[in-house]
Design a protein around this motif. Structure first.
Motif, PDB file in Angstrom:
ATOM      1  N   MET A   1       0.844  -1.193   0.000  1.00 27.63           N
ATOM      2  CA  MET A   1       0.000   0.000   0.000  1.00 27.63           C
ATOM      3  C   MET A   1       0.874   1.235   0.000  1.00 27.63           C
ATOM      4  O   MET A   1       1.713   1.430   0.869  1.00 27.63           O
ATOM      5  N   ARG A   2       0.677   2.112  -1.011  1.00 26.16           N
ATOM      6  CA  ARG A   2       1.476   3.318  -1.103  1.00 26.16           C
ATOM      7  C   ARG A   2       0.830   4.451  -0.324  1.00 26.16           C
ATOM      8  O   ARG A   2      -0.382   4.509  -0.145  1.00 26.16           O
ATOM      9  N   GLY A   3       1.660   5.369   0.133  1.00 25.81           N
ATOM     10  CA  GLY A   3       1.165   6.541   0.834  1.00 25.81           C
ATOM     11  C   GLY A   3       0.799   7.631  -0.153  1.00 25.81           C
ATOM     12  O   GLY A   3       0.476   7.358  -1.314  1.00 25.81           O
ATOM     13  N   ARG A   4       0.924   8.863   0.291  1.00 26.66           N
ATOM     14  CA  ARG A   4       0.588   9.981  -0.589  1.00 26.66           C
ATOM     15  C   ARG A   4       1.246  11.251  -0.104  1.00 26.66           C
ATOM     16  O   ARG A   4       1.639  11.367   1.068  1.00 26.66           O
ATOM     17  N   LEU A   5       1.346  12.215  -1.016  1.00 26.87           N
ATOM     18  CA  LEU A   5       1.805  13.558  -0.689  1.00 26.87           C
ATOM     19  C   LEU A   5       0.579  14.437  -0.498  1.00 26.87           C
ATOM     20  O   LEU A   5      -0.334  14.434  -1.324  1.00 26.87           O
ATOM     21  N   VAL A   6       0.559  15.186   0.591  1.00 29.52           N
ATOM     22  CA  VAL A   6      -0.541  16.105   0.869  1.00 29.52           C
ATOM     23  C   VAL A   6       0.022  17.524   0.956  1.00 29.52           C
ATOM     24  O   VAL A   6       0.862  17.810   1.823  1.00 29.52           O
ATOM     25  N   LEU A   7      -0.406  18.395   0.051  1.00 28.81           N
ATOM     26  CA  LEU A   7      -0.042  19.805   0.119  1.00 28.81           C
ATOM     27  C   LEU A   7      -1.102  20.508   0.952  1.00 28.81           C
ATOM     28  O   LEU A   7      -2.295  20.318   0.722  1.00 28.81           O
ATOM     29  N   ALA A   8      -0.690  21.332   1.903  1.00 28.96           N
ATOM     30  CA  ALA A   8      -1.670  21.984   2.767  1.00 28.96           C
ATOM     31  C   ALA A   8      -1.392  23.480   2.883  1.00 28.96           C
ATOM     32  O   ALA A   8      -0.272  23.892   3.169  1.00 28.96           O
ATOM     33  N   ALA A   9      -2.431  24.267   2.640  1.00 35.01           N
ATOM     34  CA  ALA A   9      -2.314  25.709   2.831  1.00 35.01           C
ATOM     35  C   ALA A   9      -2.367  26.040   4.312  1.00 35.01           C
ATOM     36  O   ALA A   9      -3.155  25.464   5.065  1.00 35.01           O
ATOM     37  N   THR A  10      -1.508  26.951   4.735  1.00 35.82           N
ATOM     38  CA  THR A  10      -1.460  27.358   6.142  1.00 35.82           C
ATOM     39  C   THR A  10      -1.860  28.826   6.275  1.00 35.82           C
ATOM     40  O   THR A  10      -1.775  29.588   5.309  1.00 35.82           O
TER      41      THR A  10
END
Length: 278
Positions: A1-10
């Motif tokens: 199972m692969r993970g993921r990249l999450v871009l998050a605005a702050t």
């Protein structure tokens, strides 16, 4: 199972702008890649969130070295949360190279939307912004800045850009010299923060205001150029091309005039005048 990249605005200043999804992600991600680890930890503390994962730095000078390591984390099934100091990653901040690397390896990428200085400034500018372009930071040197501004002379979209406070006066003075004093603009300072300020007016007015200096984060919105009025005489060939294809003269004049934003009657008269000369 692969993970993921999450871009998050702050948040840009007010921590109340942080979304619940950002709070959840900060608490759950196995790896938090932060432009400034101290600011990210401070943000988490202000939000009442305990970061359970590993926090690593991810700024311009270490970005290239960090990417392979973060890709390995994602391929191992972990979630990597990427945050910058304020606003959306990849928008004049680190991030796009990491996204491109994930896409190349066909690894999942998603985004937690949120605060953005670009769209906030556009909304507050009181300028027509249905169409706009974003140019990042204005060039630092006057010669390069004037060349860049010259490229915006006929740009009909609103243009958003960032500027350092100590260069704002010089930038606006160059804008007056290249674009003239009457072009409309808005200077947005310290967006969402306690001393938020939006100054609107002509470039000449804004340049005079900026002489006294400005502090904080600066976002500038420049109004788009007014469309140049076409000379009906320059449109005669376009009309004749349509008539040669079988269109009635009045219909051809109507189409071309509508496309160019000129008077149909003036264009019709220009075609007749050109034919009389031949």
């Amino acid at each position: 199972m692969r993970g993921r990249l999450v871009l998050a605005a702050t948040p840009m200043g007010d921590v109340g702008d942080a979304s619940q999804r950002l709070r959840d992600a900060l608490g759950r991600a196995e790896v938090v890649a932060a432009e400034d680890t101290r600011r990210t930890r401070a943000l988490a503390k202000a939000l009442g969130v305990e970061i359970s994962g590993r926090v690593v730095s991810f700024y311009d000078h270490v970005e290239a070295a960090r990417i392979p390591v973060l890709l390995e984390e994602i391929e191992a099934g972990h979630t990597v949360l990427l945050v910058t100091d304020a606003g959306m990653p990849s928008v004049s901040d680190p991030g796009y190279r990491m996204v491109a690397a994930c896409v190349e390896r066909e690894l999942p990428v998603t985004c937690l939307p949120g605060p953005s200085a670009v769209t906030t400034a556009l909304a507050l500018s009181a300028l027509p912004v249905e169409r706009f372009c974003f140019d990042g930071f204005a060039p630092r040197k006057s010669g390069q800045r004037r060349t860049w501004l010259a490229g915006l002379a006929n740009e009909q979209r609103a243009c958003v850009f960032f500027e350092a406070p100590h260069r704002l006066a010089d930038c606006l003075a160059d804008a007056v010299a290249v674009l003239g004093p009457d072009r409309r603009a808005a200077v947005c300072r310290e967006l969402t923060k306690t001393y938020e300020e939006v100054v609107r007016g002509s470039l000449g007015e804004l340049a005079a205001w900026a002489v006294d200096g400005a502090r904080g984060e600066i976002t500038v919105v420049l109004a788009g150029a007014e469309p140049a009025s076409a000379d009906p005489a320059d449109l005669v060939d376009a009309v004749e091309l349509r008539t040669a294809e079988g269109m009635r003269l009045k219909d051809a004049c109507g189409e071309v005039a509508a496309e160019a934003g000129v008077s149909r009657r003036e264009l019709y008269d220009a075609v007749l005048a050109a034919r009389a000369v031949e």
